[in-house]
Design a protein around this motif. Structure first.
Motif, PDB file in Angstrom:
ATOM      1  N   MET A   1     -16.785  79.733   4.893  1.00  0.00           N
ATOM      2  CA  MET A   1     -17.518  79.936   6.145  1.00  0.00           C
ATOM      3  C   MET A   1     -18.926  79.367   6.052  1.00  0.00           C
ATOM      4  N   TYR A   2     -19.554  79.486   4.883  1.00  0.00           N
ATOM      5  CA  TYR A   2     -20.937  79.045   4.741  1.00  0.00           C
ATOM      6  C   TYR A   2     -21.012  77.899   3.744  1.00  0.00           C
ATOM      7  N   ASP A   3     -21.391  76.746   4.249  1.00  0.00           N
ATOM      8  CA  ASP A   3     -21.497  75.533   3.440  1.00  0.00           C
ATOM      9  C   ASP A   3     -22.690  75.651   2.491  1.00  0.00           C
ATOM     10  N   PRO A   4     -22.471  75.476   1.169  1.00  0.00           N
ATOM     11  CA  PRO A   4     -23.592  75.572   0.225  1.00  0.00           C
ATOM     12  C   PRO A   4     -24.711  74.584   0.515  1.00  0.00           C
ATOM     13  N   VAL A   5     -24.363  73.399   0.999  1.00  0.00           N
ATOM     14  CA  VAL A   5     -25.398  72.415   1.326  1.00  0.00           C
ATOM     15  C   VAL A   5     -26.283  72.937   2.452  1.00  0.00           C
ATOM     16  N   GLN A   6     -25.656  73.518   3.453  1.00  0.00           N
ATOM     17  CA  GLN A   6     -26.423  74.081   4.568  1.00  0.00           C
ATOM     18  C   GLN A   6     -27.239  75.284   4.115  1.00  0.00           C
ATOM     19  N   LEU A   7     -26.699  76.083   3.224  1.00  0.00           N
ATOM     20  CA  LEU A   7     -27.436  77.234   2.712  1.00  0.00           C
ATOM     21  C   LEU A   7     -28.659  76.795   1.910  1.00  0.00           C
ATOM     22  N   ARG A   8     -28.508  75.736   1.117  1.00  0.00           N
ATOM     23  CA  ARG A   8     -29.647  75.239   0.348  1.00  0.00           C
ATOM     24  C   ARG A   8     -30.735  74.711   1.283  1.00  0.00           C
ATOM     25  N   THR A   9     -30.320  74.036   2.346  1.00  0.00           N
ATOM     26  CA  THR A   9     -31.283  73.565   3.334  1.00  0.00           C
ATOM     27  C   THR A   9     -31.993  74.746   3.996  1.00  0.00           C
ATOM     28  N   PHE A  10     -31.223  75.763   4.355  1.00  0.00           N
ATOM     29  CA  PHE A  10     -31.799  76.965   4.965  1.00  0.00           C
ATOM     30  C   PHE A  10     -32.840  77.600   4.046  1.00  0.00           C
ATOM     31  N   LEU A  11     -32.529  77.761   2.764  1.00  0.00           N
ATOM     32  CA  LEU A  11     -33.471  78.369   1.826  1.00  0.00           C
ATOM     33  C   LEU A  11     -34.728  77.522   1.687  1.00  0.00           C
ATOM     34  N   THR A  12     -34.560  76.218   1.695  1.00  0.00           N
ATOM     35  CA  THR A  12     -35.715  75.332   1.550  1.00  0.00           C
ATOM     36  C   THR A  12     -36.638  75.437   2.755  1.00  0.00           C
ATOM     37  N   VAL A  13     -36.073  75.516   3.950  1.00  0.00           N
ATOM     38  CA  VAL A  13     -36.896  75.709   5.150  1.00  0.00           C
ATOM     39  C   VAL A  13     -37.581  77.071   5.099  1.00  0.00           C
ATOM     40  N   ALA A  14     -36.860  78.099   4.660  1.00  0.00           N
ATOM     41  CA  ALA A  14     -37.437  79.441   4.581  1.00  0.00           C
ATOM     42  C   ALA A  14     -38.597  79.494   3.587  1.00  0.00           C
ATOM     43  N   GLN A  15     -38.497  78.712   2.521  1.00  0.00           N
ATOM     44  CA  GLN A  15     -39.538  78.713   1.499  1.00  0.00           C
ATOM     45  C   GLN A  15     -40.772  77.924   1.924  1.00  0.00           C
ATOM     46  N   THR A  16     -40.562  76.832   2.656  1.00  0.00           N
ATOM     47  CA  THR A  16     -41.685  75.967   3.042  1.00  0.00           C
ATOM     48  C   THR A  16     -42.195  76.263   4.448  1.00  0.00           C
ATOM     49  N   LEU A  17     -41.364  76.955   5.263  1.00  0.00           N
ATOM     50  CA  LEU A  17     -41.672  77.189   6.678  1.00  0.00           C
ATOM     51  C   LEU A  17     -42.051  75.886   7.369  1.00  0.00           C
ATOM     52  N   SER A  18     -41.297  74.850   7.026  1.00  0.00           N
ATOM     53  CA  SER A  18     -41.537  73.523   7.606  1.00  0.00           C
ATOM     54  C   SER A  18     -40.269  72.685   7.475  1.00  0.00           C
ATOM     55  N   PHE A  19     -39.751  72.180   8.601  1.00  0.00           N
ATOM     56  CA  PHE A  19     -38.583  71.304   8.559  1.00  0.00           C
ATOM     57  C   PHE A  19     -38.957  69.976   7.906  1.00  0.00           C
ATOM     58  N   THR A  20     -40.189  69.533   8.130  1.00  0.00           N
ATOM     59  CA  THR A  20     -40.644  68.267   7.535  1.00  0.00           C
ATOM     60  C   THR A  20     -40.750  68.379   6.024  1.00  0.00           C
ATOM     61  N   GLN A  21     -41.394  69.459   5.541  1.00  0.00           N
ATOM     62  CA  GLN A  21     -41.523  69.658   4.098  1.00  0.00           C
ATOM     63  C   GLN A  21     -40.159  69.851   3.452  1.00  0.00           C
ATOM     64  N   ALA A  22     -39.272  70.560   4.120  1.00  0.00           N
ATOM     65  CA  ALA A  22     -37.932  70.768   3.574  1.00  0.00           C
ATOM     66  C   ALA A  22     -37.193  69.442   3.436  1.00  0.00           C
ATOM     67  N   ALA A  23     -37.321  68.593   4.435  1.00  0.00           N
ATOM     68  CA  ALA A  23     -36.672  67.285   4.366  1.00  0.00           C
ATOM     69  C   ALA A  23     -37.213  66.472   3.195  1.00  0.00           C
ATOM     70  N   GLY A  24     -38.531  66.537   2.988  1.00  0.00           N
ATOM     71  CA  GLY A  24     -39.128  65.806   1.875  1.00  0.00           C
ATOM     72  C   GLY A  24     -38.638  66.300   0.531  1.00  0.00           C
ATOM     73  N   ARG A  25     -38.547  67.618   0.379  1.00  0.00           N
ATOM     74  CA  ARG A  25     -38.089  68.173  -0.893  1.00  0.00           C
ATOM     75  C   ARG A  25     -36.630  67.814  -1.159  1.00  0.00           C
ATOM     76  N   LEU A  26     -35.792  67.865  -0.107  1.00  0.00           N
ATOM     77  CA  LEU A  26     -34.360  67.625  -0.276  1.00  0.00           C
ATOM     78  C   LEU A  26     -34.005  66.143  -0.285  1.00  0.00           C
ATOM     79  N   GLY A  27     -34.951  65.293   0.119  1.00  0.00           N
ATOM     80  CA  GLY A  27     -34.680  63.861   0.140  1.00  0.00           C
ATOM     81  C   GLY A  27     -33.762  63.438   1.272  1.00  0.00           C
ATOM     82  N   VAL A  28     -33.854  64.118   2.418  1.00  0.00           N
ATOM     83  CA  VAL A  28     -33.041  63.775   3.587  1.00  0.00           C
ATOM     84  C   VAL A  28     -33.953  63.648   4.797  1.00  0.00           C
ATOM     85  N   ARG A  29     -33.381  63.235   5.919  1.00  0.00           N
ATOM     86  CA  ARG A  29     -34.161  63.119   7.144  1.00  0.00           C
ATOM     87  C   ARG A  29     -34.352  64.489   7.781  1.00  0.00           C
ATOM     88  N   GLN A  30     -35.414  64.593   8.581  1.00  0.00           N
ATOM     89  CA  GLN A  30     -35.679  65.859   9.253  1.00  0.00           C
ATOM     90  C   GLN A  30     -34.545  66.211  10.211  1.00  0.00           C
TER      91      GLN A  30
END
Length: 283
Positions: free
Chosen positions: A1-30
């Motif tokens: 039900m819950y994709d680990p990739v999506q969960l990792r993205t969710f945690l990264t946004v929660a930690q940075t409180l920024s979609f832009t910063q999360a994209a930079g950390r994960l190496g993907v587009r916003q």
């Protein structure tokens, strides 16, 4: 039900409180980050973030998902480590800021030691400024510490928060007298921020207590000797925010690797990043 990739993205946004910063950390587009969060919200049937053009905040359901996401990802990581067939070896010199003494960082380190028993982990707990110096001198392989200030983009962002003034409950700062400060010695980054903010705002100050350990500062603050600058999400028990003083501004914690860091450093860095929500909670 819950994709680990999506969960990792969710945690990264929660930690940075920024979609832009999360994209930079994960190496993907916003747009990819937004897509992952949207699909996770569809899977849960709940909004996970409240966001506008200026801020990103977790909803109550988002807060609830943090623990579940971390548990699911930890299970994936343990399975990958067990079946991966690669055993890490060697020495890893890890430095952590005093800020994390009272958090749940030991849980992350314990799991790392359990999964990689042949890595000789050496832990140094120091002021952030000292850790930066030791990393630059080649005496540490991986560091979790405050960034030195605005404009410092080194390392991978782990967690963003604000600094606040804290002290004993009931403590009041007399605006007509110098602010009594409880501080780390140089090269403490928090110390430097506190002095710079007070001087910029024309507030006189005096050093009421200096200690190289966080426990020493906390004891002095609980005794009512003065106020100390501290990260908002890491306020120790028995201390509260103190008003009537200038704003201290944001603070960022980052992971920095030395130029000769081993594969073990990257694995521990990944563990810290995936468990960063535990670093914002004490006890």
């Amino acid at each position: 039900m819950y994709d680990p990739v999506q969960l990792r993205t969710f945690l990264t946004v929660a930690q940075t409180l920024s979609f832009t910063q999360a994209a930079g950390r994960l190496g993907v587009r916003q747009s990819t980050v937004s897509q992952h969060v949207r699909r996770l919200e569809e899977a849960t049937g709940r909004p996970l973030f409240v966001r506008d053009t200026h801020s990103v905040e977790l909803t109550e359901d988002g807060e609830a998902l943090l623990g579940f996401a971390r548990t699911i990802l930890e299970a994936h990581e343990r399975a990958a480590a067990f079946f991966g067939g690669t055993r890490l070896r060697g020495r890893l010199r890890f430095g952590a800021s005093e800020d994390f003494v009272l958090t749940r960082l030991p849980e992350i380190l314990e799991a790392f030691r359990h999964e990689h028993p042949e890595v000789d982990l050496e832990l140094s707990v120091e002021l952030s400024g000292t850790l930066h110096e030791r990393l630059d001198a080649g005496r540490l392989d991986l560091v979790l510490a405050k960034r030195r200030g605005p404009g410092d983009e080194r390392g991978r962002l782990v967690w963003r928060d604000r600094m606040v003034w804290i002290g004993a409950e009931g403590l009041r700062v007399d605006p007509e007298r110098p602010v009594p400060l409880i501080v780390f010695p140089p090269p403490g980054i928090t110390r430097a921020r506190a002095l710079e903010v007070l001087e910029r705002n024309g507030r006189s100050w005096r050093i009421a207590c200096t200690s190289g350990s966080l426990s020493g500062l906390i004891a002095a603050a609980r005794a009512g000797l003065g106020v100390m600058a501290h990260t908002r999400g890491l306020i120790p028990p028995g201390l509260v925010r103190v008003g009537g003083l200038p704003e201290l501004g944001p603070v960022e914690f980052a992971l920095l690797r030395g130029p000769r860091a081993s594969a073990a450093a990257e694995v521990l860095a990944a563990a810290v990043l995936s468990g960063a929500d535990r670093l914002s909670r004490t006890g």
